[in-house]
Motif scaffolding. Structure first.
Motif, PDB file in Angstrom:
ATOM      1  N   ASP A   1       0.814  -1.223   0.000  1.00 16.95           N
ATOM      2  CA  ASP A   1       0.000   0.000   0.000  1.00 16.95           C
ATOM      3  C   ASP A   1       0.845   1.269   0.000  1.00 16.95           C
ATOM      4  N   ASN A   2       2.160   1.131   0.214  1.00 16.60           N
ATOM      5  CA  ASN A   2       3.045   2.302   0.141  1.00 16.60           C
ATOM      6  C   ASN A   2       3.265   2.762  -1.296  1.00 16.60           C
ATOM      7  N   SER A   3       2.932   1.884  -2.247  1.00 12.64           N
ATOM      8  CA  SER A   3       3.135   2.227  -3.647  1.00 12.64           C
ATOM      9  C   SER A   3       2.188   3.339  -4.084  1.00 12.64           C
ATOM     10  N   GLN A   4       2.699   4.259  -4.909  1.00 14.60           N
ATOM     11  CA  GLN A   4       1.873   5.347  -5.427  1.00 14.60           C
ATOM     12  C   GLN A   4       1.112   4.937  -6.691  1.00 14.60           C
ATOM     13  N   ASN A   5       1.461   3.776  -7.232  1.00 13.35           N
ATOM     14  CA  ASN A   5       0.851   3.297  -8.474  1.00 13.35           C
ATOM     15  C   ASN A   5      -0.374   2.452  -8.145  1.00 13.35           C
ATOM     16  N   GLU A   6      -1.558   2.995  -8.421  1.00 15.64           N
ATOM     17  CA  GLU A   6      -2.794   2.310  -8.050  1.00 15.64           C
ATOM     18  C   GLU A   6      -2.925   0.954  -8.736  1.00 15.64           C
TER      19      GLU A   6
ATOM     20  N   GLU B   1      -0.729  -6.339  -6.973  1.00 15.28           N
ATOM     21  CA  GLU B   1       0.027  -6.973  -5.894  1.00 15.28           C
ATOM     22  C   GLU B   1      -0.874  -7.429  -4.751  1.00 15.28           C
ATOM     23  N   ASN B   2      -1.955  -6.700  -4.481  1.00 16.00           N
ATOM     24  CA  ASN B   2      -2.894  -7.154  -3.455  1.00 16.00           C
ATOM     25  C   ASN B   2      -3.600  -8.431  -3.882  1.00 16.00           C
TER      26      ASN B   2
ATOM     27  N   GLN C   1     -10.995 -16.755 -11.140  1.00 18.06           N
ATOM     28  CA  GLN C   1     -10.727 -15.419 -10.624  1.00 18.06           C
ATOM     29  C   GLN C   1     -10.036 -14.628 -11.721  1.00 18.06           C
ATOM     30  N   ASP C   2     -10.715 -13.648 -12.283  1.00 19.64           N
ATOM     31  CA  ASP C   2     -10.217 -12.899 -13.440  1.00 19.64           C
ATOM     32  C   ASP C   2      -9.272 -11.796 -12.977  1.00 19.64           C
ATOM     33  N   VAL C   3      -7.965 -12.112 -12.982  1.00 21.38           N
ATOM     34  CA  VAL C   3      -6.967 -11.173 -12.481  1.00 21.38           C
ATOM     35  C   VAL C   3      -6.971  -9.879 -13.293  1.00 21.38           C
ATOM     36  N   GLY C   4      -7.199  -9.988 -14.595  1.00 15.92           N
ATOM     37  CA  GLY C   4      -7.145  -8.812 -15.457  1.00 15.92           C
ATOM     38  C   GLY C   4      -8.362  -7.920 -15.338  1.00 15.92           C
ATOM     39  N   ASN C   5      -9.372  -8.351 -14.581  1.00 19.50           N
ATOM     40  CA  ASN C   5     -10.600  -7.575 -14.445  1.00 19.50           C
ATOM     41  C   ASN C   5     -10.962  -7.441 -12.967  1.00 19.50           C
ATOM     42  N   PHE C   6     -10.046  -6.837 -12.214  1.00 16.50           N
ATOM     43  CA  PHE C   6     -10.264  -6.555 -10.786  1.00 16.50           C
ATOM     44  C   PHE C   6     -10.567  -7.808  -9.963  1.00 16.50           C
TER      45      PHE C   6
END
Length: 609
Positions: free
Chosen positions: A345-350, A356-357, A476-481
């Protein structure tokens, strides 16, 4: 088909036969075609470009991300009589000039180079003047933002296909789930390349996960009987590395720390001692491991939970590269998960945070799995295991099974009711009747599945949904949230035509596996008591004497012992006890060059035992 490649395989590399798909990949490169290769760590990726480099005219250019990894690979190639070198920032000016002179003189079969050095205009200009056999991009997952070790300098490698259109290009990785694979192919312009996806399975590695309770004591129990074996312990922070190293040293273990906070000189000293078998145990941050090619690591311990399955898979894959049975232990605690999530969560890149989450959640799912861990691990990479592996903690000490058919139908129905457009957390909230604002705004409190699972806690529903994902009922569709979607295989379960069981989550750690690696025979793993490779006492004594001889030769040659011969080769020598050159050549990993260089000393040693 090139009939000479089998002769090269035996004479140079000392192997009697190819592993699955190696021959096809090699023949593609020999014919001038591109290839994308996904093979597990220790699965034989390097041979796929090293062997054709010896048959195609010119020099093979190999892209490698780490200087230490280049050095190990070049040392191993030289030990087989292959003309190889690396060109990187670690070379002194005179050494660098000598390498370039050999390159321009046509004296090299393979040249290892870092991506930023390769893509400099000066170096590309040099290559245009030379005959290039092929380009090999190792650790190709570094090119993808979906990869667990994304490196911006790899992005430029996509220009190679345009700049050298007639030269075959092979990209190789051991860790890439479907999204990463697609991204690698697109970024490297390999859309026309044939894709080779071998099994991710490493049957010689035993996977164990323990609930983290008094972790140092758990670690001591695990290390009991393993003081002489090579191993790596991974920690999330430098501070924990230092603390754990100090405690291990106080307990009498020959251990050293490795992390980015140490001087370059100290890191090199520790790594060199580890490679040369002078130091058996490294305690390190996750930065350590990718850059070593040591084949006789017998165990890998994750003291803290890794941030993703790709990293876990690659790091555990450092164990047992020689094919002997090895151990992978993970100490799992939710406190570590919170720490890892904080780092993400320290990353600035949403977008990076989202990716990564998701990956961390998949790692938690692996650690909390109550079914076969190998099935979960392989399932993440899109591979299905036909039966439980029999070589992980949950297979060897199965948890109590409980009937979950009705709850599984509730969960599947809820995924359907939310139109297969939401992730795991939202589905759990609907099932448990959450009153969070977003759920109410969406009107999901009016769904028929709202609150039907209120009698179960959040952890239970998360475990059940992950169980359904692991078994392939839910995608689980990683590319779609990371939205959950029903797979067609879930229909019988939804209709009541099938039943489902799930292991009850463990509240106590499973017993640790017995120490002592054995050779994985026929794709199966087993234990035959303590000692190297579970050998009989007489063979074990021969093995130890051969290991001492190997160390003596390696020190004289200035190379790591595994470069001379692998532990697996020594095990074969100890059990087969070859009497002459012909029999010595039958040992896996013994080629003509190694026979001429080492055969007499090893045969003499065996004859005197």
């Amino acid at each position: 088909m090139c009939p000479q490649i089998e002769q090269t395989l035996k004479d140079v590399f000392g192997f009697a036969s190819f592993r699955p798909q190696q021959r096809e990949i090699i023949e593609d490169l020999l014919a001038g075609r591109d290839a994308f290769v996904l093979m597990p760590t220790g699965g034989g990726k390097s041979l796929c470009y090293q062997l054709p480099a010896l048959h195609r005219p010119g020099v093979a250019i190999v892209v490698s991300p780490l200087i230490s990894l280049m050095k190990d690979q070049v040392d191993a190639l030289k030990a087989q009589g292959i003309k190889a070198a690396c060109y990187n920032s670690a070379l002194e000016a005179q050494e660098a000039r000598q390498v370039l002179a050999r390159l321009h003189g046509g004296e090299l079969d393979l040249l290892y180079v870092a991506p930023e050095r390769l893509m400099s205009e000066d170096f590309l200009g040099r290559l245009r003047e030379l005959q290039i056999a092929l380009f090999a991009i190792d650790e190709a997952h570094c090119v993808s933002q979906w990869g667990h070790d994304f490196r911006p300098e790899y992005i430029q490698l996509g220009r190679l296909r345009q700049k050298f259109p007639g030269i075959p290009l092979i990209a190789l990785t051991a860790t890439a789930e479907p999204h990463t694979r697609k991204d690698i192919i697109a970024r490297l312009n390999l859309e026309k390349a044939r894709c080779y996806l071998t099994s991710f399975d490493r049957p010689n590695i035993r996977y164990t996960v323990l609930e983290k309770k008094r972790p140092f004591n758990q670690l001591l129990d695990f290390l009991d009987g393993r003081r002489e074996e090579a191993g790596i312990i991974y920690c999330l922070s430098r501070k924990r590395v230092e603390q754990l190293t100090a405690k291990l040293q106080e307990a009498g273990f020959a251990a050293a720390s490795y992390h980015a906070g140490l001087s370059g000189e100290e890191r090199s000293r520790v790594q060199e001692a580890f490679l040369r078998d002078d130091l058996p145990l490294i305690v390190a941050t996750v930065a350590f491991g990718m850059g070593i090619d040591k084949s006789n690591i017998r165990y890998v311990v994750h003291h803290d939970v890794p941030k993703n399955i790709e990293g876990y898979y690659q790091e555990t894959g450092r164990a047992g590269r020689d094919g002997l049975n090895s151990e992978a232990l993970l100490l799992f605690g939710m406190g570590d998960v919170a720490l890892a999530r904080g780092l993400i969560d320290n990353s600035q890149n949403e977008e990076r945070r989202r990716i990564e989450n998701h990956k961390l959640a998949a790692m938690v799912g692996f650690a909390q799995a109550t079914g076969c861990r190998r099935r979960v691990l392989l399932g993440y990479f899109g591979e299905t295991l036909a039966a439980d592996c029999g070589n992980c903690d949950t297979c060897l000490d199965p948890p109590e099974m409980v009937e979950v058919t009705e709850d599984a139908r509730k969960a599947l129905s809820c995924i359907y009711r939310v139109n297969q457009r939401f992730g795991l957390g939202h589905v759990v909230d609907v099932l448990r009747g959450s009153k969070n604002q977003r759920l109410l705004e969406l009107g999901h409190h009016r769904l028929s599945t709202y609150g039907i699972g209120a009698d179960r806690d959040k952890d239970y529903w998360q475990a059940l949904l992950r169980h359904l994902i692991h078994l392939g009922y839910v995608e689980q569709d990683v590319g779609n949230f990371s939205v959950l979607k029903l797979h067609q295989s879930s229909r019988p379960l939804l209709r009541g035509e099938a039943t489902l069981q799930m292991g009850r989550p463990r509240t106590k750690p499973a017993p640790t596996a017995e120490a002592g690696p054995t050779v994985a025979a026929g794709g199966k793993s087993g234990r035959a008591g303590k000692g190297p490779a579970g050998l009989a006492a007489a063979d074990r004594e021969i093995f130890e004497q051969l290991r001492r001889l190997r160390k003596e030769i390696a020190d004289q040659d200035g190379v790591p012992p595994f470069v001379v011969f692998s532990d697996a080769a020594l095990v074969a020598m100890a059990t087969q006890q070859p009497k002459d050159d012909k029999e010595f050549l039958q040992i896996h990993g013994v080629g003509q060059y190694k026979l001429e260089r080492y055969g007499e000393r090893f045969l003499n040693a065996i004859s005197k035992m």
